[in-house]
Design a protein around this motif. Structure first.
Motif, short mmCIF file in Angstrom:
data_model
loop_
_atom_site.label_atom_id
_atom_site.label_comp_id
_atom_site.label_asym_id
_atom_site.label_seq_id
_atom_site.Cartn_x
_atom_site.Cartn_y
_atom_site.Cartn_z
N PHE A 111 11.40 5.49 -4.36
CA PHE A 111 12.57 5.53 -3.47
C PHE A 111 12.25 4.89 -2.13
O PHE A 111 13.11 4.31 -1.49
CB PHE A 111 13.01 6.98 -3.31
CG PHE A 111 14.46 7.15 -3.02
CD1 PHE A 111 15.42 6.77 -3.94
CD2 PHE A 111 14.87 7.71 -1.83
CE1 PHE A 111 16.77 6.94 -3.67
CE2 PHE A 111 16.21 7.89 -1.55
CZ PHE A 111 17.16 7.49 -2.48
N LYS A 112 10.99 5.00 -1.69
CA LYS A 112 10.56 4.45 -0.39
C LYS A 112 10.12 3.00 -0.49
O LYS A 112 10.03 2.31 0.52
CB LYS A 112 9.39 5.27 0.16
CG LYS A 112 9.73 6.69 0.52
CD LYS A 112 8.46 7.41 0.93
CE LYS A 112 8.68 8.91 1.02
NZ LYS A 112 7.41 9.63 1.22
N ASP A 113 9.83 2.53 -1.68
CA ASP A 113 9.28 1.19 -1.90
C ASP A 113 10.35 0.13 -1.65
O ASP A 113 11.39 0.12 -2.32
CB ASP A 113 8.75 1.10 -3.33
CG ASP A 113 8.02 -0.20 -3.60
OD1 ASP A 113 8.02 -1.11 -2.75
OD2 ASP A 113 7.43 -0.31 -4.70
N VAL A 114 10.10 -0.79 -0.73
CA VAL A 114 11.09 -1.81 -0.38
C VAL A 114 11.36 -2.78 -1.52
O VAL A 114 12.39 -3.45 -1.54
CB VAL A 114 10.68 -2.61 0.89
CG1 VAL A 114 10.66 -1.71 2.12
CG2 VAL A 114 9.34 -3.29 0.69
N SER A 115 10.45 -2.86 -2.47
CA SER A 115 10.67 -3.77 -3.60
C SER A 115 11.43 -3.11 -4.75
O SER A 115 11.72 -3.75 -5.75
CB SER A 115 9.32 -4.30 -4.12
OG SER A 115 8.56 -3.26 -4.68
N THR B 27 -2.56 8.85 -6.35
CA THR B 27 -3.35 7.64 -6.58
C THR B 27 -2.56 6.36 -6.31
O THR B 27 -3.13 5.27 -6.33
CB THR B 27 -3.89 7.60 -8.02
OG1 THR B 27 -2.78 7.56 -8.92
CG2 THR B 27 -4.77 8.79 -8.30
N GLY B 28 -1.26 6.50 -6.11
CA GLY B 28 -0.42 5.33 -5.84
C GLY B 28 0.03 4.60 -7.09
O GLY B 28 0.67 3.56 -7.01
N SER B 29 -0.27 5.13 -8.26
CA SER B 29 0.12 4.45 -9.50
C SER B 29 1.53 4.81 -9.95
O SER B 29 2.03 4.21 -10.90
CB SER B 29 -0.89 4.76 -10.61
OG SER B 29 -0.94 6.14 -10.85
N ILE B 30 2.19 5.72 -9.26
CA ILE B 30 3.52 6.16 -9.68
C ILE B 30 4.55 5.03 -9.64
O ILE B 30 5.45 4.97 -10.48
CB ILE B 30 4.01 7.39 -8.86
CG1 ILE B 30 5.23 8.03 -9.53
CG2 ILE B 30 4.33 7.00 -7.43
CD1 ILE B 30 4.92 8.75 -10.80
N VAL B 31 4.42 4.10 -8.70
CA VAL B 31 5.38 3.00 -8.61
C VAL B 31 5.24 2.09 -9.83
O VAL B 31 6.24 1.72 -10.46
CB VAL B 31 5.21 2.21 -7.29
CG1 VAL B 31 6.08 0.96 -7.29
CG2 VAL B 31 5.59 3.10 -6.10
N ALA B 32 4.00 1.76 -10.21
CA ALA B 32 3.78 0.92 -11.39
C ALA B 32 4.25 1.64 -12.65
O ALA B 32 4.87 1.02 -13.53
CB ALA B 32 2.30 0.54 -11.51
#
Length: 167
Positions: free
Chosen positions: A48-52, A9-14
Motif C-alpha cells: 500500500f505504501k509502495d509508489v510502484s 525482510t522486505g519480501s512482502i512486496v515481491a
C-alpha cells in the motif's frame, strides 16, 4: 507467522506482486472459460505504501487482459488510517481501474467515521471476532447490527467474515 517475517525482510512486496499477477492470470482463464468470479486479494501495508504499486497493478491488468471488475482489493482499517489522504488517492486510482475495494477486518481498527465516508470503497467486511459469537453475545449482535446499518446507509455492501454454517 509467514506474513510478519515477509514484511520484516522486505519480501512482502515481491510476494504480493506474484500473488496479484497469478490472480489476474487465473481470473482471465476463468473468464475465458465462461466464469465471472471475483477474487479478493489482501494487500499488505508495504504494498500500500509502495509508489510502484498502482503502476504495477495497471500494467498487470493490461498484460493479462483481466476484467478489473473481477478483482477486489482488501485493505485493513489501520492501513487506511496511517495516511488518510494518500489512502484516498490510492483507492480512487484502484477504483478508477474498475476494481472493487473493501475494508477488511472492519471494527478492529481505529478508523474515524468521518473518514469512512470519504473512502471510495464498495464493501465493509465485518471482522470474524464479532461474528463468531453473534448468536451468544448480545454485545456482538449489537455491534454487527450497527455496522450493517452504517454500511447500508453509506450504500456499502457488507460481508460477515466467519459465517461457516446455516442456523
Amino acid at each position: 507467522e509467514f506474513i510478519p517475517v515477509a514484511e520484516e525482510t522486505g519480501s512482502i512486496v515481491a510476494i504480493g506482486e506474484w500473488v496479484i499477477a497469478t490472480v489476474c492470470r487465473q481470473c482471465r482463464e476463468w473468464e475465458d472459460a465462461g466464469y465471472d468470479m471475483t477474487i479478493a486479494v489482501n494487500l499488505s501495508a508495504e504494498q500500500f505504501k509502495d509508489v510502484s504499486f498502482v503502476p504495477f497493478i495497471k500494467r498487470t491488468m493490461a498484460d493479462t487482459g483481466v476484467n478489473p471488475a473481477l478483482l477486489e482489493f482488501e485493505i485493513t482499517e489501520s492501513m487506511l488510517m496511517d495516511n488518510v489522504e494518500g489512502s484516498i488517492s490510492l483507492l480512487e486510482q484502484l477504483r478508477g481501474f474498475g476494481s472493487r475495494l473493501s475494508i477488511d477486518d472492519f471494527g478492529t481498527g481505529y478508523s474515524s467515521l468521518n473518514y469512512l465516508k470519504q473512502f471510495p470503497v464498495h464493501e465493509l467486511k465485518i471482522d470474524r471476532s464479532f461474528v463468531i459469537d453473534l448468536l451468544t453475545s448480545k454485545d456482538d449482535a449489537l455491534i454487527v447490527k450497527a455496522i450493517v446499518s452504517l454500511a447500508h446507509n453509506l450504500n456499502l455492501e457488507v460481508v460477515a467474515e466467519g459465517v461457516e454454517e446455516k442456523k
